[in-house]
Write an enzyme that holds these catalytic residues in place. Sequence first.
Site, mmCIF file in Angstrom:
data_model
loop_
_atom_site.group_PDB
_atom_site.id
_atom_site.type_symbol
_atom_site.label_atom_id
_atom_site.label_comp_id
_atom_site.label_asym_id
_atom_site.label_seq_id
_atom_site.Cartn_x
_atom_site.Cartn_y
_atom_site.Cartn_z
ATOM 1 N N GLU A 34 11.605 -37.006 17.456
ATOM 2 C CA GLU A 34 11.004 -38.239 16.924
ATOM 3 C C GLU A 34 12.120 -39.246 16.656
ATOM 4 O OE1 GLU A 34 7.916 -39.699 16.310
ATOM 5 O OE2 GLU A 34 9.258 -41.334 15.746
ATOM 6 N N GLY A 39 4.816 -38.807 11.980
ATOM 7 C CA GLY A 39 3.433 -39.246 11.753
ATOM 8 C C GLY A 39 3.052 -40.425 12.633
ATOM 9 N N HIS A 440 -32.723 -37.419 1.925
ATOM 10 C CA HIS A 440 -33.082 -38.704 1.323
ATOM 11 C C HIS A 440 -32.376 -38.863 -0.029
ATOM 12 C CE1 HIS A 440 -35.394 -42.181 0.128
ATOM 13 N NE2 HIS A 440 -35.559 -41.589 -1.065
#
Length: 456
Positions: A34, A39, A440
């Site tokens: 990286e 991330g 509901h």
Amino acid sequence: MNRRFDAVVIGAGQAGPPMAGRLAASGKKVALIERNLIGGTCVNTGCTPTKTLVASAYAAHLARRAADFGVKAGPVGVDFAAVMARMNTVVGNSRSHLTAWLQGMENCALLQGHARFLSPSTIKAGDDVLEAERFFINVGGRAVIPGFPGIDRVRTLTNTTLLKLDALPRRLVVLGGSYVGLEFAQVFRRLGASVTVVEKAPRLVSREDEEVSDAIRETLEAEGVEIRLQSECIRFEPRGAEIAVGVHCTAGEPEVLGSHVLLAVGRRPNTDDLGLEAAGVEVDAHGYIVVDESLKTSVPHIWALGDCNGRGAFTHTSYNDFEIAAANLIDGSQRKVSDRTSAYALYIDPPLGRVGLTETEARAKGHAVRIGRRPMTRVSRAVEKGETKGFMKVVVDRDSDAILGAAILGVGGDEAIHGVIEAMGAGVTASAYTRVMAIHPTVSELVPTIFGELSP
Ligand SMILES: Cc1cc2nc3c(=O)[nH]c(=O)nc-3n(C[C@H](O)[C@H](O)[C@H](O)COP(=O)(O)OP(=O)(O)OC[C@H]3O[C@@H](n4cnc5c(N)ncnc54)[C@H](O)[C@@H]3O)c2cc1C
């Protein structure tokens, strides 16, 4: 001396870390490289910070509406520094959990540096040269910097730099009326800035059905966001402390002034500095890595996952790419990228949840369609919550009864759409959906009803 690995993963975005995890757990020796923040976009400059800001903006909006609910909240103020501090805490926690997981992973070396292929089987990362049998490219993308006249004479922001501001912009001009631009526009308006959205097309989010675009525009305008569509003459000029943004050449106010300008006109893949030529990996005219149905590139031992392959532009598509590649390679499955149904959300308030085809797309593909529709004013849960903007819409194939797509623009739309996503994934027909017993009161409970009230 070269270091040897079974697999090298380039980029710690949304597909790279889980891919490294699966490979390492299966006993392979893995390196994950990286160059910036663990991330990637979603965690650091995309989903996580923006949705954290959306939550703050919603709190401010609801507080201003407190009297509608019989609540006395007093004058509402926004502490921008506290809003940004909250965002940074959420982002920081997410990044450090992911980093800790990767650092503690057996069989996985986490390397910091920019990776560049030297050949189809070697890659340079900082001072290291790594050799591997397989490579997984997960390098993501970045904001497009458009070549509008005068852009080099003014200071502009992208999603990355906007998130570093330490004071609320007085007047924000957002270039681009699509997903990224609209979320920021509403957030900053609700936090107290004046906001103008400048869009070249005749309507916002033009890949959606026109009624969706129109409803979104009405919502934003009602909150005081100025929308300038069909802006055919975009250019920039410094004007004292302000930036003048040219909008129209022929009709209407020719320009708007901003203290800040956000560029939100699209993304481009991070593939231009990866040495793909040395590896023999093919890219298309826009720089996206060409992949087959199993996400393999033109070089059979190199895969491309996530935004850089042009087969999706979301965190969930990137993660799903990982799932497909891992299932095929490690579990012996035969999964294909074309097996998934397109789904996404636009996190303005109320949010838009989307799956499958729009009505316009379905008709263009030659489907005879039946449409179901219901305004949120006729959804009890929305009425009870006092949030009745928007509508739900489903698109069904008249001949086969197959569900082709849906849009839920309304409170809870980003969650309620999942019923339809899952139904489409499982091949449930519209008639079968009508027989579902729903809870509901929820927004979701009306989805079976809409499937039972389709146009003839
Ligand atoms: C403002 C904004 C909001 C968004 N909101 C959402 C949302 O709500 N929901 C959603 O699903 N999607 C959202 N997205 C899109 C989402 O962030 C991306 O689709 C997702 O992050 C793509 O993941 P990825 O794994 O392809 O790449 P990325 O997350 O971009 O990660 C790629 C990584 O590769 C690294 N890298 C690049 N080149 C190299 C190199 N040569 N060597 C080493 N490392 C390298 C980068 O530093 C980066 O860390 C948003 C995007 C933006 C910009």
